[in-house]
Scaffold this motif. Sequence first.
Motif, short mmCIF file in Angstrom:
data_model
loop_
_atom_site.label_atom_id
_atom_site.label_comp_id
_atom_site.label_asym_id
_atom_site.label_seq_id
_atom_site.Cartn_x
_atom_site.Cartn_y
_atom_site.Cartn_z
N GLU A 9 -3.56 20.94 16.44
CA GLU A 9 -2.39 21.39 15.69
C GLU A 9 -2.71 21.48 14.20
OE1 GLU A 9 1.33 19.38 16.76
OE2 GLU A 9 0.24 18.43 18.42
N PRO A 10 -1.93 22.26 13.44
CA PRO A 10 -2.14 22.33 11.98
C PRO A 10 -1.98 20.95 11.35
CG PRO A 10 -0.67 24.08 12.72
CD PRO A 10 -0.85 23.16 13.89
N VAL A 11 -2.83 20.66 10.36
CA VAL A 11 -2.86 19.32 9.77
C VAL A 11 -2.63 19.39 8.26
CG1 VAL A 11 -4.39 17.38 9.21
CG2 VAL A 11 -4.34 18.31 11.53
N ARG A 12 -1.78 18.51 7.76
CA ARG A 12 -1.61 18.28 6.32
C ARG A 12 -1.85 16.79 6.06
NH1 ARG A 12 -1.65 23.09 3.60
NH2 ARG A 12 -0.14 24.56 4.46
N HIS A 13 -2.26 16.45 4.85
CA HIS A 13 -2.49 15.05 4.53
C HIS A 13 -1.19 14.26 4.58
CE1 HIS A 13 -6.71 14.94 3.54
NE2 HIS A 13 -6.59 16.05 2.84
N LEU A 14 -1.23 13.15 5.31
CA LEU A 14 -0.08 12.25 5.42
C LEU A 14 -0.59 10.84 5.69
CD1 LEU A 14 2.96 11.53 5.92
CD2 LEU A 14 2.57 12.17 8.32
N ALA A 15 -0.05 9.86 4.98
CA ALA A 15 -0.37 8.45 5.23
C ALA A 15 0.93 7.67 5.24
CB ALA A 15 -1.31 7.91 4.15
N ILE A 16 1.05 6.74 6.21
CA ILE A 16 2.27 5.94 6.34
C ILE A 16 1.88 4.48 6.41
CG2 ILE A 16 4.36 5.53 7.69
CD1 ILE A 16 3.98 8.35 8.88
N VAL A 17 2.41 3.68 5.49
CA VAL A 17 2.11 2.26 5.40
C VAL A 17 3.26 1.45 5.98
CG1 VAL A 17 1.65 0.34 3.83
CG2 VAL A 17 0.67 2.60 3.37
N THR A 55 -3.27 -1.76 -2.00
CA THR A 55 -2.52 -2.90 -2.51
C THR A 55 -1.37 -3.24 -1.57
OG1 THR A 55 -3.10 -2.38 -4.79
CG2 THR A 55 -1.19 -3.78 -4.45
N LEU A 56 -0.67 -2.22 -1.10
CA LEU A 56 0.43 -2.44 -0.17
C LEU A 56 -0.07 -3.06 1.13
CD1 LEU A 56 2.28 0.96 -0.72
CD2 LEU A 56 3.16 -1.30 -1.36
N LEU A 57 -1.20 -2.57 1.63
CA LEU A 57 -1.75 -3.09 2.88
C LEU A 57 -2.34 -4.48 2.70
CD1 LEU A 57 -3.41 0.15 4.28
CD2 LEU A 57 -1.45 -1.05 5.23
N ALA A 58 -2.92 -4.76 1.53
CA ALA A 58 -3.47 -6.09 1.28
C ALA A 58 -2.36 -7.14 1.28
CB ALA A 58 -4.22 -6.11 -0.06
N ALA A 59 -1.19 -6.76 0.76
CA ALA A 59 -0.06 -7.68 0.74
C ALA A 59 0.52 -7.88 2.14
CB ALA A 59 1.02 -7.15 -0.20
N ASP A 60 0.44 -6.84 2.97
CA ASP A 60 0.98 -6.91 4.33
C ASP A 60 0.17 -5.99 5.23
OD1 ASP A 60 2.45 -7.17 6.62
OD2 ASP A 60 4.19 -6.04 5.91
N LEU A 66 -5.49 -5.36 10.51
CA LEU A 66 -4.72 -4.14 10.30
C LEU A 66 -4.80 -3.24 11.53
CD1 LEU A 66 -3.20 -2.12 8.42
CD2 LEU A 66 -5.47 -1.27 7.73
N ARG A 67 -3.63 -2.75 11.99
CA ARG A 67 -3.58 -1.78 13.09
C ARG A 67 -3.55 -0.39 12.48
NH1 ARG A 67 0.42 -5.25 13.77
NH2 ARG A 67 2.03 -3.66 13.44
N SER A 68 -4.61 0.36 12.72
CA SER A 68 -4.74 1.66 12.06
C SER A 68 -5.02 2.76 13.06
CB SER A 68 -5.88 1.59 11.02
OG SER A 68 -6.01 2.82 10.34
N ARG A 76 5.19 1.79 8.26
CA ARG A 76 6.36 2.58 8.67
C ARG A 76 7.51 2.48 7.66
NH1 ARG A 76 5.19 4.26 13.86
NH2 ARG A 76 7.25 5.20 14.15
N THR A 77 7.20 2.13 6.42
CA THR A 77 8.23 2.02 5.38
C THR A 77 7.95 2.88 4.16
OG1 THR A 77 7.11 0.10 4.42
CG2 THR A 77 8.83 -0.34 6.05
N ILE A 78 6.69 3.22 3.91
CA ILE A 78 6.32 4.02 2.75
C ILE A 78 5.37 5.12 3.21
CG2 ILE A 78 5.26 4.02 0.46
CD1 ILE A 78 5.94 1.09 0.22
N ALA A 79 5.64 6.35 2.81
CA ALA A 79 4.80 7.49 3.18
C ALA A 79 4.20 8.12 1.93
CB ALA A 79 5.61 8.52 3.96
#
Length: 309
Positions: free
Chosen positions: A192-200, A121-126, A157-159, A202-205
């Motif tokens: 490197e060790p990996v944990r789940h992380l998503a950043i929309v 929803t956040l990405l659809a808006a922007d 979208l740049r992903s 660059r304002t919301i993680a």
Amino acid sequence: MSMASLGLTAEQERLYRYLLRHPHADPKAAGAELVMPGVRLVLAELRSLELVDGTLTALPPAAAIDVLVRRRIEQTQRQLTELTLAWEVLTELTEEHRSGRQVQLVEHIPEGAAVTRRMRTLLAADPGEFAHLKIRAINASPGYDDRPFRRLLARGLRSRTLFPADTLENRDEESHARTLHALGDLHRVTTEPVRHLAIVNRTIAFVQADPARASAGALQIRQPGVVMMLADVFDGMWARGRDLDDLPLSPIEQQVLHALTRHDNDEAAARSISVSVRKFRAHVAELMARLDAATRFQAALRAKERGWL
């Protein structure tokens, strides 16, 4: 009865009905008969809706209605999600007005599917930028559908997606990663060790609420300093990561490549590394694709340029 309720414009419906009656019609002739100057644009719209194929043949009515109904359901679901977010924003604004301070900079979202809906929803808006650090290339969540994400890529979208290098030992994972990479979701791998992380944008993680328990959902973080720090961590790992086509050969790939250059035919080469001819040829095809080579001779040259031979 009009198809407007299913999301078609009047011109789209007129052209679709025309193509049902006249398969493989010439676009110019269709435009003249329907008095539709922009027929090619309308035709492109019908193709994007998957109602017309490349031969200008209309999808059969039953299949077309099914496609349109599913699309409308998806749109309705997105709208409901947006309305849900609107109520959440109202709650925040009310509290900020009452207290005079910003609230809910960290929010717990307990369900994985809800996390996905929130991000989309956040990405659809922007549809600006998306960064994703994950443990596997394929999302194994039950009922997960990546078509909405692919449509976001089509919108610009740049992903970037980063995941462990050893995941590529699974052919399905590698194939999925390469498919999305080709669509614009750039993929790299890391040791490197990996944990789940998503950043929309660059304002919301979004981070996993409990690293030991995937079912615990995620934390949505909007505190600017924390989000920027997480974005910097991702950027650093991305810079140190390796492109999909810059990975060292696996042991079997090394054997296949050397056998390919030392034997005159596939049968002898396959015997030398104890695999079937069919399996050997499959490995050769994969190596040629990885090297973007049209012939085996070209593949050998490019392998030598990379230092693989």
